[in-house]
Structures are given as structure tokens and as C-alpha cells.
Design a protein around this motif. Structure first.
Motif, PDB file in Angstrom:
ATOM      1  N   ASP A  60       0.808  -1.216   0.000  1.00  0.00           N
ATOM      2  CA  ASP A  60       0.000   0.000   0.000  1.00  0.00           C
ATOM      3  C   ASP A  60       0.843   1.270   0.000  1.00  0.00           C
ATOM      4  OD1 ASP A  60       1.053  -0.344   2.503  1.00  0.00           O
ATOM      5  OD2 ASP A  60      -0.746   0.356   3.570  1.00  0.00           O
ATOM      6  N   SER A  61       2.122   1.153  -0.285  1.00  0.00           N
ATOM      7  CA  SER A  61       2.992   2.336  -0.255  1.00  0.00           C
ATOM      8  C   SER A  61       2.755   3.205  -1.472  1.00  0.00           C
ATOM      9  CB  SER A  61       4.456   1.881  -0.213  1.00  0.00           C
ATOM     10  OG  SER A  61       4.766   1.123  -1.363  1.00  0.00           O
ATOM     11  N   LEU A  62       3.202   4.466  -1.360  1.00  0.00           N
ATOM     12  CA  LEU A  62       3.029   5.427  -2.448  1.00  0.00           C
ATOM     13  C   LEU A  62       4.005   5.111  -3.567  1.00  0.00           C
ATOM     14  CD1 LEU A  62       2.744   8.772  -0.407  1.00  0.00           C
ATOM     15  CD2 LEU A  62       0.888   7.426  -1.417  1.00  0.00           C
ATOM     16  N   SER A  63       3.442   5.119  -4.799  1.00  0.00           N
ATOM     17  CA  SER A  63       4.278   4.866  -5.977  1.00  0.00           C
ATOM     18  C   SER A  63       3.585   5.441  -7.197  1.00  0.00           C
ATOM     19  CB  SER A  63       4.498   3.365  -6.170  1.00  0.00           C
ATOM     20  OG  SER A  63       5.230   3.133  -7.336  1.00  0.00           O
ATOM     21  N   ALA A  64       4.320   6.222  -7.978  1.00  0.00           N
ATOM     22  CA  ALA A  64       3.769   6.857  -9.175  1.00  0.00           C
ATOM     23  C   ALA A  64       4.121   6.111 -10.455  1.00  0.00           C
ATOM     24  CB  ALA A  64       4.263   8.290  -9.274  1.00  0.00           C
ATOM     25  N   LEU A  65       4.707   4.975 -10.370  1.00  0.00           N
ATOM     26  CA  LEU A  65       5.202   4.282 -11.557  1.00  0.00           C
ATOM     27  C   LEU A  65       4.056   3.751 -12.432  1.00  0.00           C
ATOM     28  CD1 LEU A  65       8.266   2.316 -10.127  1.00  0.00           C
ATOM     29  CD2 LEU A  65       8.254   4.442 -11.436  1.00  0.00           C
ATOM     30  N   LEU A 109      -5.665  -0.953  -1.206  1.00  0.00           N
ATOM     31  CA  LEU A 109      -5.670   0.426  -1.667  1.00  0.00           C
ATOM     32  C   LEU A 109      -4.401   1.149  -1.237  1.00  0.00           C
ATOM     33  CD1 LEU A 109      -9.384   1.371  -0.808  1.00  0.00           C
ATOM     34  CD2 LEU A 109      -8.432   0.527  -2.978  1.00  0.00           C
ATOM     35  N   MET A 110      -3.938   2.081  -2.109  1.00  0.00           N
ATOM     36  CA  MET A 110      -2.742   2.858  -1.802  1.00  0.00           C
ATOM     37  C   MET A 110      -3.041   3.814  -0.658  1.00  0.00           C
ATOM     38  SD  MET A 110      -0.346   4.986  -4.480  1.00  0.00           S
ATOM     39  CE  MET A 110      -0.066   3.509  -5.435  1.00  0.00           C
ATOM     40  N   ARG A 111      -2.109   3.946   0.247  1.00  0.00           N
ATOM     41  CA  ARG A 111      -2.281   4.805   1.414  1.00  0.00           C
ATOM     42  C   ARG A 111      -2.382   6.278   0.998  1.00  0.00           C
ATOM     43  NH1 ARG A 111       3.455   3.741   4.252  1.00  0.00           N
ATOM     44  NH2 ARG A 111       2.751   1.622   3.746  1.00  0.00           N
ATOM     45  N   ASP A 112      -2.832   7.111   1.902  1.00  0.00           N
ATOM     46  CA  ASP A 112      -2.990   8.537   1.606  1.00  0.00           C
ATOM     47  C   ASP A 112      -1.635   9.201   1.453  1.00  0.00           C
ATOM     48  OD1 ASP A 112      -5.681   8.120   1.789  1.00  0.00           O
ATOM     49  OD2 ASP A 112      -5.847   8.904   3.858  1.00  0.00           O
ATOM     50  N   ASP A 130       6.711  13.383  -0.440  1.00  0.00           N
ATOM     51  CA  ASP A 130       6.088  12.228   0.186  1.00  0.00           C
ATOM     52  C   ASP A 130       6.304  10.951  -0.617  1.00  0.00           C
ATOM     53  OD1 ASP A 130       4.635  13.339  -1.837  1.00  0.00           O
ATOM     54  OD2 ASP A 130       2.678  12.856  -0.988  1.00  0.00           O
ATOM     55  N   PHE A 131       6.430  11.074  -1.955  1.00  0.00           N
ATOM     56  CA  PHE A 131       6.721   9.897  -2.768  1.00  0.00           C
ATOM     57  C   PHE A 131       8.208   9.511  -2.672  1.00  0.00           C
ATOM     58  CE2 PHE A 131       2.689  11.097  -4.445  1.00  0.00           C
ATOM     59  CZ  PHE A 131       2.130   9.948  -4.998  1.00  0.00           C
ATOM     60  N   VAL A 132       9.063  10.538  -2.604  1.00  0.00           N
ATOM     61  CA  VAL A 132      10.499  10.253  -2.513  1.00  0.00           C
ATOM     62  C   VAL A 132      10.848   9.619  -1.175  1.00  0.00           C
ATOM     63  CG1 VAL A 132      12.778  11.333  -2.449  1.00  0.00           C
ATOM     64  CG2 VAL A 132      11.098  12.060  -4.141  1.00  0.00           C
ATOM     65  N   ASN A 133      10.264  10.068  -0.117  1.00  0.00           N
ATOM     66  CA  ASN A 133      10.584   9.598   1.226  1.00  0.00           C
ATOM     67  C   ASN A 133       9.790   8.358   1.628  1.00  0.00           C
ATOM     68  OD1 ASN A 133      12.390  11.749   1.568  1.00  0.00           O
ATOM     69  ND2 ASN A 133      10.749  13.104   2.312  1.00  0.00           N
TER      70      ASN A 133
END
Length: 813
Positions: free
Chosen positions: A599-604, A619-622, A691-694
């Protein structure tokens, strides 16, 4: 009669019998055979009748008829036989002398000759100097060949043919032969009449007599020709026999050419000091002195002792001959002894001026030339690293190199090339060093600097380990209020193979071939946590180490879920052992460890527009807005138009205020093509958001959720993880262990080898990693860090002058 003289007499008689039996017999006018005799000088016997002209009794030996020409060959054969026999006896005597001690033999020889000289002086009135070593022989009286008949005991005044040295006569009327054997002409005093009173002289007299006898043989031809050409059958005058002239060793009138221009040997005090210096040099350099040099020093000291001693009163040459005789040598060695002593004096009594041997000093090779060697080295550097010794041979024999050698063109062999390469190279497998694939890549170097900064801040709360011999202690840090002790716990995996054993060993000569297993065999992976303060992470109840059987027929493959499960157990174990401390869990920067949560953030893979995305998956986290407020990435379920749909990248950027018209979802097919940009497309803009980088990996989130720290080593920097050296020490022990037959035995062997590595060795591995960190912190590259680590292997940090030393050693990046 002495045994040696009796032996000479018997051999001479046998020789005469043998020679005349080989000749063809002759007959006279009468039918009765002639009675011919050969006389040999012998001490007078009571029953023998002799002539007044004879100076000894005569032993009669019947022989056949002998012609004059045959008598010449017979005499030459007899003389040759005695020369060979004398040479043999001399060699046997010299071999016996060499087996004795030089000094003792020489001393005994001096006492023996002194006693003989006194006896001779009393008897003949001669002095010691006239008798010492080799007394000059007087010429024997003139002897006329005679014919003796045993029946009448009268001399026959008939025609006699004179032979060489007046030693053999032949009567042509009666065909009788008379031989007067001269002792000097056939080999010294072995047959002399007065040999009973004086024992045999040294062999130098014998050999000189044999040589002079050869020189005198030329006069026999002339006298023989004169006798045969005489018109009358009368008895010719026999030339008077002259004994050979032997150069007296005590004759001091003529010295060696090397001694003519210097009179150092006349100074007795100087000679005594030379003897003392030789003794001192022998004591100081006893360990490195060769045996032949030691023997030469003994002979040199013996020469000086004989020369300077008042008991002997010898001249310089007499002393050298005495020392050479004691050493079992001759005149040449005596001359060399005198030259060596003079050279030692001229060389200021140095060790290098002694007569060293040249044994083992081979000729210098063509490749010893520095210029030629440098050109060959440059040629090999230009070639591929897999060059051969034949390349060196081809380069030396090339026309260009032969032209440089000039008129002295030379070639070398393949064996010479191999020996030359062994001076600066070794043939074999290269030693394995540090892996440098991507080690100095820009992104890796940047991450390394950030990692080193974090480690420097944490080192303040970590203990220090002294691993020097005699000072093995642990220095605890000074903690401030509210701080906890920070303990490093590193993790890694390693694989052991069943057939990974040492193959080189001592094998009996009669051993036969034994079938061997093919391949590496079964593999077992071990995953463990290691700490410099306690070693393996374990207690009396459990341990953090696990064994994993890889493969489809085993436990599968070690993935992120397995590492999360093991790390969770390791955290519990650490908290039981150190409840008041904080752990710093370190992992390799591998994809298995860097895997993020589902569920981690990822834009790929985000879509640009609003749609139902990843059905059946969590679901992806906020996300987190720049102001710190949460940003939901899904429409609520109660949304009228898109209930539960993913908002899409366009809507997310609009909520962040980063949307502009015309933005594409992705610039090209490959996302890496726009790596150097930041706002070219929707995916790249979101990818660079804080937030996506970290976004942290699942391993970091697990460790930090327990109140501990987690970090990852830089890529391609296995030297910073000290557990890698622990694996090497364990596998070294595993390869020495005997082969196993089952998987259970293999695991037990692995456990024994892993537990056998001591704690102090693990602490030294950690200090080595700290030195690498300090080297990288100072800006050193991997190559420079390796050199500095070996140079200061007993320190935790490198000195401030490390950069200057690198410049002096010309060790670049």
C-alpha cells in the motif's frame, strides 16, 4: 726388503717376462738355444757371484733372443709402465692426505722430516736445509752395460749396444742383455740402493723424475742412430747418466712474479698480525662462510705459522710448500697461498679480499640489462593481460630489438623468458579484491556520503572495541540524559555448497583414482544477524539465524516476506538481551530488502484519468500534501459520479496546484528516458514529490515501528558490512571439514564452522569496516582506501597525513 720395493721388483720382472715372450724367438748357428739373462740391481747376496765392475748382485732371468731394435721398444714399454704405476701410487697417496686435517698433517710432516734430517746429518754430515723436503740427488757413477754369465761369473768384453740413460746393454755375439735399472729414471727412489735407510720422499720428486725422464728420451734416438751407423763392431762409449734436475722448493733465490716487487712477507710481525686477522675473520663470518673458503683460510694460517715459527726456520716458499703438502696439494696451490695472503694485505684485511669461491655465480643474462628489461615491460603492458612467455622471446628476437643489440645479437630461450617473468610476475589465478562494479558511480558516491554522515552522528552512542594484542577491551560511550546505548546489528545471507571442499592435499604415491561427486551439490543458505558487542544474536532460548533450503524442491526462494519474518524475531531477541538499548539494524542495499509495502506510495503505474485501478489489491495509502495534511488518492464510496474510483494523476496534481494543460501521463515509452528532468510529465512530477520520494521500505517501517533504527549500506560496498568477512572465515573452516553424506550432517558442519569464529575476530572485522568508512569520509577512492586500510590495519581511523602519503606513493584514484 721393503714391501713397496719388493712389489716393484716383482712387477718389473713380470713386465720383462711378458715383453720378451711377445717377441719372435731367434736362432743362432748352433742348434742349442742360447742362455740369455737379464740382470737387475739388487743388494749383494752371499751366494751370488758378481763381477768387480758391478755395483750390486745380479738376479738372472732366462729370456729368449732379443734384437737391438726390439730392445729399444722393450725399454720404452718398461719406462712407460713405471710412469703409469708411479702416477697411480701418487694419486692414492694424495687421496689419503686429503682425508686428514691440514694443520695436523703438516705438523706431523715437519716433525718427521726433522727427525730424518738429524739422522742424515749424523750419518752423512749434511745439514737440515740440504735434506729438508726434497734433497737434490747426486748423479750416479758412470755405469757400463755388462754381460754376466752365471756359470763362469766373468764379464764378457764384447760388443755392447748402449741404450738410453746407459741403463740397458746388449751383447751381439752372445745375445745377452744387461739392464741397470736407475731409480731416478723410472720413478724416484723406489728402487734405490740406499732406500733402506731413508724412507720414501714426497711424490713431487717422483713426478719430477718421470717428467725429466720423458725429456731425456729424445737423446736416445740420436745415440742409437750413431751406434748403428758405426762401421766397426766395437763397444761404443756409454754416455754418463745424469739424474734429473729437481727445483728445490727451499730455493729462495727466485720468488714468484707477484712477490718480486714487494717484500711484505719478510716482515714477521706483519705475518703474525695477518694470522690473527684471519682467525678473527673466520670467527665473525663463520655462519655465512663457504666450506672451501674455510679450508683456504686454514691453509693460509698454516703457511704463516710455519714461516713465523722459530722451531721450523723455513723460508717463505718452504712454508708455502709445507702448507700445500698438508692440504694435499702441490706447487700451484702453494703459489696461490702466497698470492692470497698478499692480496689480503693489499685489501686492508677486509672480508671481500679473502679468496672467495665462484661456485654458483652464473653468467648474467641478456635480460639483466635495465634498458632492455624496461622495453620488454612496456611491450607487455601494451599487450593483452593474457600474454605468454613466448611473447617475450618473440620481442627479443624481433628485427627491431636485434638491431638495437648491434653486433652482439643474442637470442633467449623460452625457459629464460619464464625465469625472467617470475622476477616481477607470478603465473596463476589473480587474487580476488574488492568488487568495484559501480563503486564510483555518481549516484552511489552521493548516497555513500549521506550514509557516512548518518554513521558519524550515530557513532557517538556506539561502543569502541580495542582489539590490539594485550589491550582487548570495550570502551563504552558517554551518553547524555535521555539517550540510549546504540548497538549495531548487521544482517546478510550466504550460501554453502555440499561439495565445496579443499581439493589439494597430500596423496600417497600408490593411491588410485576415486570417483568424485559432480557439480557443487546441494546448497543451503544461512541468514543471520551479527553484532560486534556479542557476536551472533542469540540467547539461551533461541537464535536469529535460520537455514533456508533454496530451490523449487526445497523452501523456495528467500524473499521480502522471509526477511520481514526473521527481522521481527531478531527484534524480539534483541529486546530480551538488551532491554535498555536501541538497535541499529543494517541491511544490504538489495531489491529484496528495499521492497516497499503493497500500500505504499508509488507513481510508476498510476493512470492519468479517474478509473477503477488495481482491483483486488490493497488500496494505496494517503499521500501527504506540502502543508502536512493527508491527501486521499481515492474518491469516497459515497461519491455520486466515481464512487471508490482512483482519482488519477491529473486530479492529484490539480489538488497540489501542479497541473498545467498539455501534460502527458509519461513522456516516452520508457520512464527512465526523462530521468534528468523534474516536471516534464505527470508521472515525473509526482515521482519527485517529497512524500513519494521519502516512501520507506517495508523493512524500515517494521524496524522503526519497534522503536529502533534501520539503514542500508551503499551499493557495491561490501567492505563496509563486516559480516562478509565473517562468512569468509566460516567458509574457510567449512572447506577444511571432511565431506558429508547427508543434508543433516551438512547443516551440522555449517553450524560448527559458524560458531567457531571467535568474538575478537568479529570485532576486528568491524574495526576494519570503520577504517574504510573513515577513508571514504576523507574523500579517498576504493583503490586508495584499500591501500590505506592495509597500511594502518591496527587503527580504527586513518591519520591526518593519509592524503600526503598517498601523494608520495603516487597512488591515484
Amino acid at each position: 726388503m721393503p714391501r713397496r720395493k719388493r712389489l716393484v721388483k716383482e712387477r718389473l720382472c713380470n713386465l720383462l717376462k711378458y715383453n720378451h715372450t711377445q717377441a719372435e724367438p731367434l736362432t743362432s748357428s748352433s742348434d742349442e738355444p742360447f742362455k740369455n739373462f737379464i740382470s737387475i740391481n739388487e743388494p749383494p747376496d752371499e751366494d751370488a757371484s758378481v763381477s768387480s765392475a758391478s755395483h750390486g748382485s745380479v738376479e738372472m732371468l732366462p729370456v729368449d733372443d732379443i734384437q737391438p731394435l726390439e730392445l729399444e721398444d722393450f725399454a720404452q714399454k718398461m719406462r712407460t709402465y713405471f710412469m703409469k704405476w708411479s702416477m697411480k701410487m701418487r694419486r692414492e697417496k694424495e687421496e689419503g692426505k686429503r682425508a686428514q686435517n691440514y694443520t695436523g698433517k703438516a705438523a706431523r710432516t715437519i716433525r718427521h722430516h726433522k727427525q730424518r734430517g738429524k739422522e742424515a746429518a749424523k750419518k752423512n754430515g749434511s745439514t737440515l736445509d740440504n735434506f729438508f723436503l726434497h734433497k737434490q740427488k747426486k748423479a750416479p757413477p758412470e755405469r757400463t752395460p755388462t754381460l754376466v754369465n752365471t756359470e763362469t761369473s766373468t764379464l764378457a768384453a764384447t760388443e755392447v749396444v748402449a741404450l738410453e740413460d746407459s741403463s740397458i746393454g746388449w751383447n751381439s755375439n752372445t745375445n745377452e742383455v744387461h739392464i741397470n735399472v736407475d731409480p731416478v729414471a723410472i720413478g724416484g727412489e723406489l728402487l734405490s740402493n740406499d732406500a733402506e735407510s731413508i724412507e720414501e720422499e714426497p711424490e713431487e720428486v717422483l713426478m719430477q723424475a718421470v717428467i725429466n725422464s720423458e725429456h731425456q728420451s729424445s737423446s736416445f734416438r740420436d745415440s742409437e742412430a750413431t751406434t748403428n751407423d758405426s762401421p766397426d763392431n766395437h763397444v761404443p762409449e756409454v754416455a754418463q747418466h745424469q739424474s734429473p734436475t729437481v727445483l728445490h722448493p727451499n730455493d729462495a733465490e727466485g720468488e714468484d712474479p707477484d712477490d718480486i716487487h714487494q717484500d711484505l712477507w719478510k716482515d714477521h710481525q706483519l705475518m703474525v698480525s695477518v694470522e690473527k686477522r684471519l682467525t678473527q675473520a673466520e670467527r665473525e663470518h663463520h655462519n655465512k662462510m663457504e666450506k672451501l673458503l674455510g679450508a683456504r683460510l686454514v691453509a693460509m694460517k698454516s703457511l704463516i705459522h710455519f714461516y713465523t715459527s722459530e722451531d721450523y726456520q723455513l723460508t717463505w716458499r718452504q712454508a708455502s710448500m709445507m702448507a700445500a703438502t698438508g692440504a694435499g696439494k702441490g706447487t700451484w696451490f702453494a703459489r696461490r697461498l702466497r698470492q692470497w695472503i698478499m692480496a689480503y694485505i693489499r685489501g686492508n684485511f677486509t672480508y671481500d679480499s679473502l679468496p672467495h669461491t665462484r661456485y654458483g655465480m652464473f653468467k648474467t643474462s641478456l635480460l639483466d640489462d635495465e634498458d632492455l628489461s624496461q622495453r620488454i615491460q612496456q611491450h607487455l603492458q601494451a599487450l593483452d593481460r593474457n600474454f605468454k612467455a613466448q611473447d617475450v622471446v618473440d620481442f627479443v628476437t624481433s628485427p627491431a630489438m636485434q638491431g638495437c643489440l648491434g653486433v652482439h645479437r643474442q637470442k633467449i630461450g623460452l625457459r629464460t623468458a619464464r625465469r625472467w617473468l617470475k622476477r616481477t610476475h607470478r603465473y596463476g589465478l589473480p587474487e580476488k579484491g574488492m568488487y568495484i562494479d559501480g563503486h564510483e558511480r555518481n549516484d552511489v558516491v552521493n548516497y555513500r556520503q549521506l550514509f557516512l554522515q548518518r554513521m558519524e552522528e550515530r557513532a557517538r552512542r556506539m561502543p569502541i572495541f580495542n582489539t590490539a594484542v594485550g589491550d582487548m577491551s570495550v570502551v563504552m560511550p558517554q551518553l547524555q540524559n535521555g539517550e540510549k546505548l546504540l548497538i549495531l546489528v548487521t544482517h546478510d545471507e550466504s550460501t554453502f555448497y555440499e561439495n565445496d571442499r579443499k581439493h589439494q592435499r597430500w596423496i600417497p604415491l600408490d593411491a588410485t583414482a576415486v570417483p568424485q561427486p559432480k557439480g557443487e551439490g546441494v546448497s543451503v543458505m544461512v541468514s543471520d544477524f551479527l553484532s560486534p558487542i556479542c557476536g551472533r544474536l542469540k540467547d539461551e532460548i533461541s537464535e536469529a539465524r535460520i537455514f533456508f533450503h533454496c530451490g523449487k524442491n526445497g523452501d523456495g526462494y528467500f524473499d521480502n516476506d522471509d526477511i520481514l519474518k526473521q527481522t521481527n524475531e531478531a527484534i524480539k531477541l534483541f529486546e530480551r538481551i538488551y532491554p535498555t538499548a536501541q538497535a541499529l539494524f543494517m541491511f544490504d542495499n538489495a531489491t529484496t530488502h528495499q521492497k516497499r509495502a503493497t500500500d505504499s506510495l508509488s507513481a510508476l503505474h498510476m493512470p492519468k484519468s479517474c478509473k477503477i485501478w488495481r482491483p483486488g489489491q490493497p488500496l494505496m495509502r494517503d499521500a501527504i500534501l506540502p502543508n502536512g495534511a493527508p491527501q486521499p488518492l481515492y474518491w469516497p464510496v459515497t461519491h455520486q459520479e466515481f464512487p471508490g474510483h482512483f482519482k488519477g494523476m491529473e486530479q492529484i496534481l490539480k489538488e497540489r496546484g501542479l497541473w498545467r494543460s498539455g501534460l502527458k501521463a509519461q513522456c516516452t515509452t520508457r520512464f527512465a528516458d526523462c530521468e534528468d528532468r523534474t516536471n516534464c510529465c505527470c508521472r515525473r512530477i509526482l515521482y519527485n514529490q517529497p512524500d513519494f520520494v521519502n516512501q520507506k521500505s517495508s523493512l524500515e517501517e517494521l524496524v522503526e515501528s519497534k522503536g529502533h533504527l534501520c539503514d542500508f549500506y551503499p551499493k557495491f560496498h561490501c567492505e563496509l558490512n563486516f559480516i562478509e568477512q565473517y562468512w569468509g572465515a566460516s567458509k574457510f573452516r567449512y572447506r577444511q571439514a571432511p565431506p558429508t553424506d547427508s543434508l543433516a550432517e551438512m547443516e551440522q558442519t555449517m553450524r560448527d564452522c559458524l560458531d567457531d569464529v571467535p568474538l575478537v575476530q568479529i570485532q576486528r572485522y568491524w574495526n576494519r569496516s570503520l577504517r574504510f568508512m573513515d577513508a571514504y569520509r576523507r574523500g579517498l577512492t576504493g583503490k586508495q582506501a584499500i591501500w590505506a586500510n592495509k597500511r594502518y590495519h591496527g587503527h580504527r581511523v586513518l591519520p591526518e597525513s593519509i592524503l600526503e602519503e598517498l601523494c608520495e606513493k603516487e597512488i591515484g584514484p
